[in-house]
Scaffold this motif. Structure first.
Motif, mmCIF file in Angstrom:
data_model
loop_
_atom_site.group_PDB
_atom_site.id
_atom_site.type_symbol
_atom_site.label_atom_id
_atom_site.label_comp_id
_atom_site.label_asym_id
_atom_site.label_seq_id
_atom_site.Cartn_x
_atom_site.Cartn_y
_atom_site.Cartn_z
ATOM 1 N N VAL A 35 0.649 -0.983 -0.173
ATOM 2 C CA VAL A 35 -0.058 -0.303 -0.672
ATOM 3 C C VAL A 35 0.569 1.024 -0.184
ATOM 4 C CG1 VAL A 35 -1.579 1.813 1.633
ATOM 5 C CG2 VAL A 35 -1.442 -1.213 1.156
ATOM 6 N N THR A 36 0.885 2.377 -1.082
ATOM 7 C CA THR A 36 1.445 3.695 -1.359
ATOM 8 C C THR A 36 0.860 4.450 -0.869
ATOM 9 O OG1 THR A 36 2.896 2.013 -2.424
ATOM 10 C CG2 THR A 36 3.142 4.717 -2.427
ATOM 11 N N LEU A 37 0.920 5.158 -0.039
ATOM 12 C CA LEU A 37 0.554 6.627 0.221
ATOM 13 C C LEU A 37 1.154 7.969 0.460
ATOM 14 C CD1 LEU A 37 -0.934 5.426 3.858
ATOM 15 C CD2 LEU A 37 -2.005 5.231 1.712
ATOM 16 N N THR A 38 0.476 8.675 -0.633
ATOM 17 C CA THR A 38 1.837 9.920 -1.131
ATOM 18 C C THR A 38 1.171 11.357 -0.640
ATOM 19 O OG1 THR A 38 2.348 9.121 -3.673
ATOM 20 C CG2 THR A 38 2.484 10.932 -3.291
ATOM 21 N N PHE A 39 1.709 12.338 0.244
ATOM 22 C CA PHE A 39 0.836 13.456 0.861
ATOM 23 C C PHE A 39 1.686 14.414 0.280
ATOM 24 C CE2 PHE A 39 1.341 9.811 3.930
ATOM 25 C CZ PHE A 39 -0.080 9.770 4.051
ATOM 26 N N SER A 40 1.088 15.831 0.854
ATOM 27 C CA SER A 40 1.440 17.249 0.071
ATOM 28 C C SER A 40 2.500 18.110 0.499
ATOM 29 C CB SER A 40 0.707 17.771 0.445
ATOM 30 O OG SER A 40 -0.090 18.358 1.810
ATOM 31 N N ASP A 41 3.045 16.689 1.902
ATOM 32 C CA ASP A 41 4.588 17.334 1.764
ATOM 33 C C ASP A 41 5.237 16.599 2.330
ATOM 34 O OD1 ASP A 41 3.648 20.226 2.644
ATOM 35 O OD2 ASP A 41 2.473 19.906 3.622
ATOM 36 N N ALA A 42 6.103 15.908 2.496
ATOM 37 C CA ALA A 42 7.823 14.956 2.941
ATOM 38 C C ALA A 42 6.992 15.033 4.863
ATOM 39 C CB ALA A 42 8.862 16.095 3.202
ATOM 40 N N MET A 43 6.959 13.616 4.534
ATOM 41 C CA MET A 43 6.934 12.756 5.558
ATOM 42 C C MET A 43 7.854 12.879 6.545
ATOM 43 S SD MET A 43 3.903 12.254 5.769
ATOM 44 C CE MET A 43 3.559 14.026 5.511
ATOM 45 N N THR A 44 7.854 12.014 8.402
ATOM 46 C CA THR A 44 8.823 11.254 9.079
ATOM 47 C C THR A 44 8.332 10.379 9.662
ATOM 48 O OG1 THR A 44 8.403 14.016 9.420
ATOM 49 C CG2 THR A 44 9.783 12.401 11.263
ATOM 50 N N GLN A 100 6.148 10.103 0.341
ATOM 51 C CA GLN A 100 5.051 8.331 0.394
ATOM 52 C C GLN A 100 5.974 7.429 1.117
ATOM 53 O OE1 GLN A 100 6.740 6.227 -3.660
ATOM 54 N NE2 GLN A 100 4.707 7.571 -4.572
ATOM 55 N N VAL A 101 4.781 6.939 1.684
ATOM 56 C CA VAL A 101 4.722 6.256 2.839
ATOM 57 C C VAL A 101 4.412 4.889 2.238
ATOM 58 C CG1 VAL A 101 3.871 5.781 5.437
ATOM 59 C CG2 VAL A 101 4.293 8.004 4.863
ATOM 60 N N THR A 102 5.008 3.862 2.248
ATOM 61 C CA THR A 102 4.499 2.285 1.276
ATOM 62 C C THR A 102 4.877 1.193 3.111
ATOM 63 O OG1 THR A 102 5.912 2.690 -0.512
ATOM 64 C CG2 THR A 102 5.015 1.116 0.302
ATOM 65 N N LEU A 103 3.310 0.458 2.578
ATOM 66 C CA LEU A 103 3.277 -0.798 3.727
ATOM 67 C C LEU A 103 3.717 -1.490 2.510
ATOM 68 C CD1 LEU A 103 3.536 -1.928 6.895
ATOM 69 C CD2 LEU A 103 1.201 -2.001 5.999
ATOM 70 N N ALA A 104 4.544 -2.461 3.056
ATOM 71 C CA ALA A 104 4.182 -3.721 2.915
ATOM 72 C C ALA A 104 2.984 -5.007 2.858
ATOM 73 C CB ALA A 104 5.820 -4.652 2.600
ATOM 74 N N VAL A 105 2.269 -6.007 1.852
ATOM 75 C CA VAL A 105 0.926 -6.755 2.147
ATOM 76 C C VAL A 105 1.445 -8.251 2.358
ATOM 77 C CG1 VAL A 105 -1.380 -6.771 1.685
ATOM 78 C CG2 VAL A 105 -0.117 -5.029 1.260
#
Length: 197
Positions: A56-65, A92-97
């Protein structure tokens, strides 16, 4: 009498000019004050997939921590389908399934904090069809990388205040400008009246 009136007009004008100036500055402030948002999710919200995605890949409007990135993928019975910890790369924040997870409805939940300290959380669902069921429509497959629905996101209470105050800025600026104009007109009329014009 005339001097007293002039002082009153000056005081009133100053009291109105300061809020009007502050409102104008707030209106001109960059978008950096706005809260972070989820722009794109893959799989997308309400997507119907023929098979389980590897991640699952989530792309946000700002850089994440990395330190504050929390993402969970759960099955309809509440079991975790995530494999390992979420990984952050820029926005981007990614979590393997877990590849052994079964077909069904999945919920993606997230709570992340951007590099400049804005938190955002939310959730959405997608469905993986049974192997022997009909394949999803092409329209549904296109939704695997869809823009995130804004209603599912839950900005922090501070960010809600920023949004509401941002909407009120143009109104305050307009009201301040009208008040300053009215004070100036009043001062001119009083001056003319004092001189007998």
């Amino acid at each position: 009498m005339y001097v007293t009136d002039r002082r009153a007009v000056r005081t009133a004008a100053r009291a109105l000019v300061v809020p009007a100036a502050l409102a104008a500055l707030a209106a001109a402030a960059p978008r950096a004050a706005a809260h972070t948002e989820l722009d794109i999710s893959s799989p997308g919200a309400n997507a119907e997939l023929a098979g389980l995605p590897p991640r699952v890949t989530l792309t946000f409007s700002d850089a994440m921590t990395q330190k504050y990135a929390k993402v969970a993928v759960t099955t309809s019975d509440g079991k975790s389908a995530g494999d390992g910890e979420p990984q952050v790369s820029g926005k981007q924040v990614t979590l393997a399934v877990d590849p052994t997870s079964r077909a069904g409805r999945y919920t993606v939940g997230y709570r992340v904090v951007s590099a400049d300290g804005h938190p955002v959380s939310g959730s959405y669902t997608f469905t993986v069809a049974e192997a022997d069921s009909r394949s999803p429509s092409p329209r549904a497959e296109e939704q695997t990388g869809a823009a995130a629905p804004r209603a599912a996101q839950k900005p922090s209470p501070d960010n809600r205040d920023e949004e509401s105050s941002g909407a009120a800025v143009p109104v305050l600026a307009g009201a301040g400008a009208l008040a300053v104009a009215a004070a100036g007109t009043y001062a001119v009329r009083r001056r003319r009246a004092g001189h007998g014009h």
